[in-house]
Scaffold this active site. Structure first.
Site, PDB file in Angstrom:
ATOM      1  CE  LYS A   1       2.680   0.722  23.243  1.00 13.92           C
ATOM      2  NZ  LYS A   1       4.053   0.288  23.413  1.00 13.92           N
TER       3      LYS A   1
ATOM      4  CG  HIS B   1      -8.993  -1.468 -11.867  1.00 14.43           C
ATOM      5  ND1 HIS B   1      -9.678  -1.447 -13.067  1.00 14.43           N
ATOM      6  CD2 HIS B   1      -7.788  -2.018 -12.129  1.00 14.43           C
ATOM      7  CE1 HIS B   1      -8.911  -1.987 -14.011  1.00 14.43           C
ATOM      8  NE2 HIS B   1      -7.761  -2.341 -13.468  1.00 14.43           N
TER       9      HIS B   1
ATOM     10  CD  GLU C   1       6.992   1.917  15.250  1.00 14.50           C
ATOM     11  OE1 GLU C   1       5.844   1.640  15.577  1.00 14.50           O
ATOM     12  OE2 GLU C   1       7.949   1.149  15.438  1.00 14.50           O
TER      13      GLU C   1
END
Ligand code: PA5
Length: 434
Positions: A420, A306, A285
């Site tokens: 948003k 793995h 951010e």
């Protein structure tokens, strides 16, 4: 002091490359400390370890003692910077299974309001059935949708269970000192509140009540954590490449300039996973803007060798790794002997698991460096409370310097708003019709 080992990047960078950045790094560090760069109204975190008021620390400890005594479960409501720090700290110090066997006296810590999953909500309700619980609502803005929805529902659960007045004693709000819906609600309802300083952004807030209250409820020594961070504030102020924060910030920027797109932040501790999540938000951010920035990815070793190992070893050469190491714990585990030796493991008889882990680490670094992947190692030393505070501060400081080297504002997050706005429009929130 945290040791940053950059010897495994020399295949791709040279010492003169690094030294040529000295003036730039010095300027970035100075800009941060002088408060003359972009986002300079969000620099409160730089001085938090020595600035957190004693009275606030005392109230946090008192509230934590009350919660530990009267609750089987403590639910921490928050998202992003209002949740990753405390969860990272608790899981790193107490392990991913820290809740097993806990109850009143040492409550379980659950997290809510960090998503919109109905399954997660139903699971939380099941976990709270028949349990005494308290909640902390953490939101700097006090208006974030995910925690607001969880708050409304959990608050009603508390009121139904204990009655309106008694419920108030089980609700703690951590928010801005004067702004936002949460501050207003807390004032009106008479909940105990703690302050997120206005000049500290969410992802830099772990050493405020945001991190400190949940950590104290988990039984962690918050004074020792702050002491470690305060020490960090002094020791990482060195203005030269002796400063490991300089080395880390400079090398990751050099690698970015040489075309690396991804930084893989890893540890050999399963309890480190959420710390990786905290780091990911901090760097992601802070740096991911203006079309720039390394993509911050995380992995848990040896497990992910793995799964991701093949890609790291031989996939696109666009990444580098930062491997975090800790000194082995005091209580060692030893590989035993088996007289049949059908599994062929007797060659390890008497060796500690830490020794095997160390060889896995060395083997992995050698393999990845051979495969053209630069590896930075961060040796944290002994993992204890002061170290935890030191790690938080060190990485925040490194991030601030690194983002200024990149040429971005480390303290805003304009890109988070778009989802948003779309969501509010789709939900029909008043004011978002268009
Ligand atoms: O770092 C940030 O600022 C964000 O991740 C916020 O912490 C997150 O969006 C939650 O915001 P708030 O604390 O206002 O609810």
């Amino acid at each position: 002091m945290i040791k940053v080992d950059i010897s495994n990047v020399w295949g791709q960078l040279s010492l003169p490359d690094l030294l040529s950045m000295e003036k730039e790094v010095a300027a970035a560090h100075q800009t941060l400390m002088d408060g003359t760069g972009a986002g300079n109204d969000f620099l409160g975190w730089l001085h938090l370890p020595t600035a957190e008021p004693t009275e606030e620390m005392r109230r946090i400890s008192a509230a934590a003692a009350r919660i530990r005594a009267d609750s089987d479960v403590f639910v921490v409501i928050g998202i992003g910077g209002s949740y990753l720090g405390p969860r990272a700290a608790i899981e790193l110090m107490q392990g991913v299974n820290h809740n097993i066997g806990k109850g009143k006296g040492n409550p379980q810590i659950l997290f809510a309001g960090n998503g919109l999953s109905t399954r997660a909500w139903n699971e939380l309700c099941r976990l709270l059935e028949g349990k005494d619980f308290s909640i902390a609502i953490i939101s700097k803005s006090g208006t974030t949708t995910e925690p607001a929805i969880a708050t409304r529902a959990l608050r009603w659960m508390l009121e139904r269970k204990y009655g309106t007045e008694a419920a108030k004693k089980r609700i703690y709000a951590i928010t801005d000192p004067s702004k936002g819906a949460l501050r207003q609600m807390a004032q009106e309802e008479g909940w105990e509140t703690f302050v997120i300083p206005p000049d500290v952004g969410g992802r830099y807030s772990v050493l405020t009540p945001v991190g400190l209250l949940p950590m104290a409820v988990a039984g962690m020594d918050i004074n020792a954590i702050m002491a470690g961070a305060a020490q960090s504030q002094k020791i990482y102020d060195i203005r030269s490449f002796e400063n490991p924060a300089w080395q880390y910030a400079a090398v990751r920027n050099l690698l970015y300039r040489r075309g690396k797109a991804i930084e893989l932040f890893e540890s050999f501790e399963p309890g480190f996973k959420m710390f990786g999540g905290w780091w990911q938000q901090l760097f992601g951010e802070s740096e991911g803007k203006d079309g720039k920035g390394l993509f911050p990815a995380t992995a848990e070793l040896t497990a992910d060798l793995h799964s991701l190992g093949q890609m790291i070893q031989q996939g696109q050469r666009n990444l580098f790794e930062t491997m975090v190491r800790f000194a082995p714990p005091v209580q060692e585990a030893v590989v035993g002997s088996d007289y049949k030796n059908l599994d062929g493991l007797n060659y390890l008889e008497g060796k500690t698991l830490s020794f095997v882990d160390e060889q896995a680490f060395l083997g992995t670094v050698a393999a990845h460096v051979d495969g053209g992947v630069p590896v930075i190692t961060m040796d944290m030393g002994k993992l204890d409370y002061p170290k935890l505070g030191e790690m938080f501060y060190f990485l925040e400081l490194s991030c601030g310097i690194s983002a200024y080297l990149l040429g971005v504002n480390p303290f805003n997050q304009p890109g988070v708003e778009l989802y948003k706005r779309n969501m509010f429009h789709l939900l029909g929130k008043p004011g978002y019709e268009n």
